[in-house]
Structures are given as structure tokens and as C-alpha cells.
Design a protein around this motif. Structure first.
Motif, PDB file in Angstrom:
ATOM      1  N   VAL A  45     101.370 -74.648  24.886  1.00 42.93           N
ATOM      2  CA  VAL A  45     100.927 -73.695  25.899  1.00 42.93           C
ATOM      3  C   VAL A  45     100.076 -72.629  25.217  1.00 42.93           C
ATOM      4  CG1 VAL A  45     101.700 -71.914  27.526  1.00 42.93           C
ATOM      5  CG2 VAL A  45     102.957 -74.070  27.346  1.00 42.93           C
ATOM      6  N   GLN A  46      98.922 -72.351  25.801  1.00 39.41           N
ATOM      7  CA  GLN A  46      98.105 -71.249  25.305  1.00 39.41           C
ATOM      8  C   GLN A  46      98.656 -69.938  25.857  1.00 39.41           C
ATOM      9  OE1 GLN A  46      93.856 -71.533  24.962  1.00 39.41           O
ATOM     10  NE2 GLN A  46      93.950 -73.654  25.656  1.00 39.41           N
ATOM     11  N   LEU A  47      98.562 -68.890  25.048  1.00 38.48           N
ATOM     12  CA  LEU A  47      99.142 -67.600  25.418  1.00 38.48           C
ATOM     13  C   LEU A  47      98.142 -66.475  25.309  1.00 38.48           C
ATOM     14  CD1 LEU A  47     102.273 -68.158  23.263  1.00 38.48           C
ATOM     15  CD2 LEU A  47     102.399 -67.635  25.679  1.00 38.48           C
ATOM     16  N   ILE A  48      98.306 -65.519  26.199  1.00 40.49           N
ATOM     17  CA  ILE A  48      97.621 -64.242  26.089  1.00 40.49           C
ATOM     18  C   ILE A  48      98.709 -63.177  26.125  1.00 40.49           C
ATOM     19  CG2 ILE A  48      96.048 -62.581  27.168  1.00 40.49           C
ATOM     20  CD1 ILE A  48      94.536 -64.975  28.353  1.00 40.49           C
ATOM     21  N   LEU A  49      98.723 -62.345  25.095  1.00 39.41           N
ATOM     22  CA  LEU A  49      99.642 -61.211  25.074  1.00 39.41           C
ATOM     23  C   LEU A  49      98.914 -59.989  25.617  1.00 39.41           C
ATOM     24  CD1 LEU A  49     101.319 -61.596  21.552  1.00 39.41           C
ATOM     25  CD2 LEU A  49     102.037 -62.555  23.755  1.00 39.41           C
ATOM     26  N   ILE A  50      99.648 -59.186  26.360  1.00 40.33           N
ATOM     27  CA  ILE A  50      99.095 -57.941  26.886  1.00 40.33           C
ATOM     28  C   ILE A  50      99.882 -56.787  26.291  1.00 40.33           C
ATOM     29  CG2 ILE A  50      98.660 -56.531  28.923  1.00 40.33           C
ATOM     30  CD1 ILE A  50      98.393 -59.044  30.550  1.00 40.33           C
ATOM     31  N   ALA A  51      99.171 -55.920  25.579  1.00 37.65           N
ATOM     32  CA  ALA A  51      99.799 -54.716  25.041  1.00 37.65           C
ATOM     33  C   ALA A  51      99.914 -53.692  26.168  1.00 37.65           C
ATOM     34  CB  ALA A  51      98.968 -54.154  23.895  1.00 37.65           C
ATOM     35  N   PRO A  52     101.021 -52.958  26.222  1.00 43.42           N
ATOM     36  CA  PRO A  52     101.187 -51.953  27.275  1.00 43.42           C
ATOM     37  C   PRO A  52     100.084 -50.896  27.219  1.00 43.42           C
ATOM     38  CG  PRO A  52     103.217 -52.191  25.994  1.00 43.42           C
ATOM     39  CD  PRO A  52     102.155 -52.988  25.303  1.00 43.42           C
ATOM     40  N   ASN A  53      99.767 -50.342  28.382  1.00 36.26           N
ATOM     41  CA  ASN A  53      98.842 -49.209  28.394  1.00 36.26           C
ATOM     42  C   ASN A  53      99.576 -47.939  27.956  1.00 36.26           C
ATOM     43  OD1 ASN A  53      99.566 -49.888  31.482  1.00 36.26           O
ATOM     44  ND2 ASN A  53      99.622 -47.671  31.216  1.00 36.26           N
ATOM     45  N   CYS A  54      98.803 -46.978  27.492  1.00 35.35           N
ATOM     46  CA  CYS A  54      99.392 -45.704  27.080  1.00 35.35           C
ATOM     47  C   CYS A  54      99.917 -44.955  28.302  1.00 35.35           C
ATOM     48  CB  CYS A  54      98.372 -44.868  26.322  1.00 35.35           C
ATOM     49  SG  CYS A  54      96.770 -44.781  27.106  1.00 35.35           S
ATOM     50  N   LEU A  55     100.697 -43.946  28.029  1.00 33.80           N
ATOM     51  CA  LEU A  55     101.287 -43.129  29.095  1.00 33.80           C
ATOM     52  C   LEU A  55     100.425 -41.905  29.349  1.00 33.80           C
ATOM     53  CD1 LEU A  55     104.973 -43.242  27.817  1.00 33.80           C
ATOM     54  CD2 LEU A  55     103.953 -44.627  29.640  1.00 33.80           C
ATOM     55  N   GLY A  56     100.487 -41.405  30.569  1.00 32.61           N
ATOM     56  CA  GLY A  56      99.709 -40.237  30.952  1.00 32.61           C
ATOM     57  C   GLY A  56     100.306 -38.932  30.447  1.00 32.61           C
ATOM     58  N   LYS A  57      99.632 -37.855  30.804  1.00 31.64           N
ATOM     59  CA  LYS A  57      99.967 -36.529  30.282  1.00 31.64           C
ATOM     60  C   LYS A  57     101.306 -35.975  30.755  1.00 31.64           C
ATOM     61  CE  LYS A  57      95.275 -35.112  29.390  1.00 31.64           C
ATOM     62  NZ  LYS A  57      94.288 -35.960  29.939  1.00 31.64           N
ATOM     63  N   LYS A  58     101.859 -36.537  31.805  1.00 25.04           N
ATOM     64  CA  LYS A  58     103.143 -36.012  32.276  1.00 25.04           C
ATOM     65  C   LYS A  58     104.304 -36.411  31.362  1.00 25.04           C
ATOM     66  CE  LYS A  58     105.293 -38.896  35.720  1.00 25.04           C
ATOM     67  NZ  LYS A  58     105.548 -39.090  37.119  1.00 25.04           N
ATOM     68  N   PRO A  60     105.956 -36.668  27.486  1.00 21.62           N
ATOM     69  CA  PRO A  60     105.831 -36.009  26.183  1.00 21.62           C
ATOM     70  C   PRO A  60     105.144 -36.912  25.161  1.00 21.62           C
ATOM     71  CG  PRO A  60     108.144 -36.123  26.887  1.00 21.62           C
ATOM     72  CD  PRO A  60     107.336 -36.864  27.898  1.00 21.62           C
ATOM     73  N   ARG A  61     104.456 -36.302  24.222  1.00 18.54           N
ATOM     74  CA  ARG A  61     103.693 -37.037  23.218  1.00 18.54           C
ATOM     75  C   ARG A  61     104.546 -38.051  22.458  1.00 18.54           C
ATOM     76  NH1 ARG A  61     100.782 -33.493  18.989  1.00 18.54           N
ATOM     77  NH2 ARG A  61     102.569 -33.928  17.680  1.00 18.54           N
ATOM     78  N   HIS A  62     105.797 -37.712  22.215  1.00 14.46           N
ATOM     79  CA  HIS A  62     106.628 -38.637  21.424  1.00 14.46           C
ATOM     80  C   HIS A  62     106.837 -39.975  22.136  1.00 14.46           C
ATOM     81  CE1 HIS A  62     109.910 -36.735  23.822  1.00 14.46           C
ATOM     82  NE2 HIS A  62     110.480 -37.910  23.694  1.00 14.46           N
ATOM     83  N   GLN A  63     106.733 -39.990  23.466  1.00 13.70           N
ATOM     84  CA  GLN A  63     106.870 -41.268  24.180  1.00 13.70           C
ATOM     85  C   GLN A  63     105.701 -42.203  23.835  1.00 13.70           C
ATOM     86  OE1 GLN A  63     109.500 -42.286  25.528  1.00 13.70           O
ATOM     87  NE2 GLN A  63     110.589 -40.592  26.506  1.00 13.70           N
ATOM     88  N   ASN A  64     104.476 -41.663  23.809  1.00 12.61           N
ATOM     89  CA  ASN A  64     103.319 -42.481  23.430  1.00 12.61           C
ATOM     90  C   ASN A  64     103.375 -42.873  21.963  1.00 12.61           C
ATOM     91  OD1 ASN A  64     101.466 -43.346  25.420  1.00 12.61           O
ATOM     92  ND2 ASN A  64     100.793 -41.244  25.722  1.00 12.61           N
ATOM     93  N   GLU A  65     103.873 -41.968  21.135  1.00 16.40           N
ATOM     94  CA  GLU A  65     103.990 -42.301  19.712  1.00 16.40           C
ATOM     95  C   GLU A  65     104.949 -43.467  19.508  1.00 16.40           C
ATOM     96  OE1 GLU A  65     105.069 -38.521  18.040  1.00 16.40           O
ATOM     97  OE2 GLU A  65     102.998 -37.785  18.118  1.00 16.40           O
ATOM     98  N   ARG A  66     106.045 -43.464  20.225  1.00 15.37           N
ATOM     99  CA  ARG A  66     106.994 -44.579  20.121  1.00 15.37           C
ATOM    100  C   ARG A  66     106.397 -45.839  20.722  1.00 15.37           C
ATOM    101  NH1 ARG A  66     112.587 -44.667  19.772  1.00 15.37           N
ATOM    102  NH2 ARG A  66     112.193 -42.934  18.346  1.00 15.37           N
ATOM    103  N   LEU A  67     105.776 -45.709  21.883  1.00 15.81           N
ATOM    104  CA  LEU A  67     105.164 -46.867  22.537  1.00 15.81           C
ATOM    105  C   LEU A  67     104.112 -47.506  21.635  1.00 15.81           C
ATOM    106  CD1 LEU A  67     104.801 -48.676  25.027  1.00 15.81           C
ATOM    107  CD2 LEU A  67     103.243 -46.929  25.943  1.00 15.81           C
ATOM    108  N   TYR A  68     103.376 -46.685  20.911  1.00 10.81           N
ATOM    109  CA  TYR A  68     102.319 -47.201  20.046  1.00 10.81           C
ATOM    110  C   TYR A  68     102.868 -48.156  18.985  1.00 10.81           C
ATOM    111  CZ  TYR A  68      98.129 -47.440  17.218  1.00 10.81           C
ATOM    112  OH  TYR A  68      97.041 -47.898  16.531  1.00 10.81           O
TER     113      TYR A  68
END
Length: 139
Positions: A45-58, A60-68
Motif C-alpha cells: 500500500v502506498q502511503l501519504i503521511l500528514i503532519a498536523p497543522n500548527c495551533l493558533g494564537k489562543k 500557549p506557545r508551549h503547546q506548539n513547541e510540543r506539537l512540533y
């Protein structure tokens, strides 16, 4: 062709401690994703992975840092297993810079893409699907 995209809820830190645990530890996230990829590739099976989009300004920055860190794991596994990749995290940041769109203009609620965000994701998916179909040996 299977498209796999998840990670925002897995990476999320409940509570206000920036060092708090993610809902799904990174090692488990990577193990789960690797297992799915290996299982599907065994079936050709061929696959495409999708990385999550970043979070908006509402959020806290640490959430995007962890998500990254989770996004980096998706990128690493895509390279390791030679899958297609739609990197929503980078794409949303690029759209914000290049087109003067705020992240909020691409999302309904700071997490979920709105119509414009989904349109951009769809364009990237079409590009990756086309690339895989036209040249399946060179993923």
C-alpha cells in the motif's frame, strides 16, 4: 493508497505546565505510526503521511513547541519509510508569511482548518497523490 494524519490531540498537554506529559507519549506515538506504516507497506500500500497543522494564537506557545516534536517525528518516519508527505505545520506557517494570512484566517477555532485551510491541504494532497501515481517507484 492510504492517507494517515493525526497527532494534535496526541501531543496536547493537559493543564498549564509546559513540561507536563502529552496525552500520548512521543515514543508511543512513533511506535503506533511505525506499526501502521510497516503493516500497510507489507501489503504494498502506498502511503501519504500528514503532519498536523500548527495551533493558533489562543494556545500557549508551549503547546506548539510540543506539537512540533510530533511533527518532526512524522517527517522523520516519512523519510525513513519513503512515504508521501503533506506537512501542514510548515504549509500553514508558509501561508502566513507568504500571503499575509494569519493562522486564525486558516482555522475555525485555532486548531481545525477552515475552508481556506482545507483547500490548501487538498492542493498539497493532490500534488502528493499525483506524484505517487505518476512515479510509484520513486516515492
Amino acid at each position: 493508497l492510504v492517507i494517515i494524519g493525526f497527532g494534535t490531540n496526541d501531543a496536547y498537554i493537559d493543564g498549564s505546565d509546559p513540561e507536563g506529559p502529552s496525552r500520548i507519549p512521543l515514543a508511543n506515538y512513533e511506535k503506533n505510526l511505525s506499526s501502521w506504516i510497516e503493516s500497510l507497506q507489507e501489503k504494498s500500500v502506498q502511503l501519504i503521511l500528514i503532519a498536523p497543522n500548527c495551533l493558533g494564537k489562543k494556545f500557549p506557545r508551549h503547546q506548539n513547541e510540543r506539537l512540533y516534536v510530533y511533527v518532526q517525528t512524522v517527517r522523520k518516519l516519512s523519510e525513513k519509510y519513503s512515504t508521501g508527505l503533506v506537512d501542514n505545520y510548515q504549509m500553514f506557517l508558509d501561508l502566513e508569511k507568504e500571503n499575509n494570512h494569519s493562522l486564525e484566517e486558516l482555522m475555525l477555532d485555532g486548531i481545525h482548518p477552515n475552508d481556506l485551510g482545507h483547500e490548501r491541504i487538498a492542493h498539497q494532497l493532490v500534488r502528493e497523490i499525483t506524484r505517487l501515481v505518476e512515479n510509484p517507484q520513486n516515492k
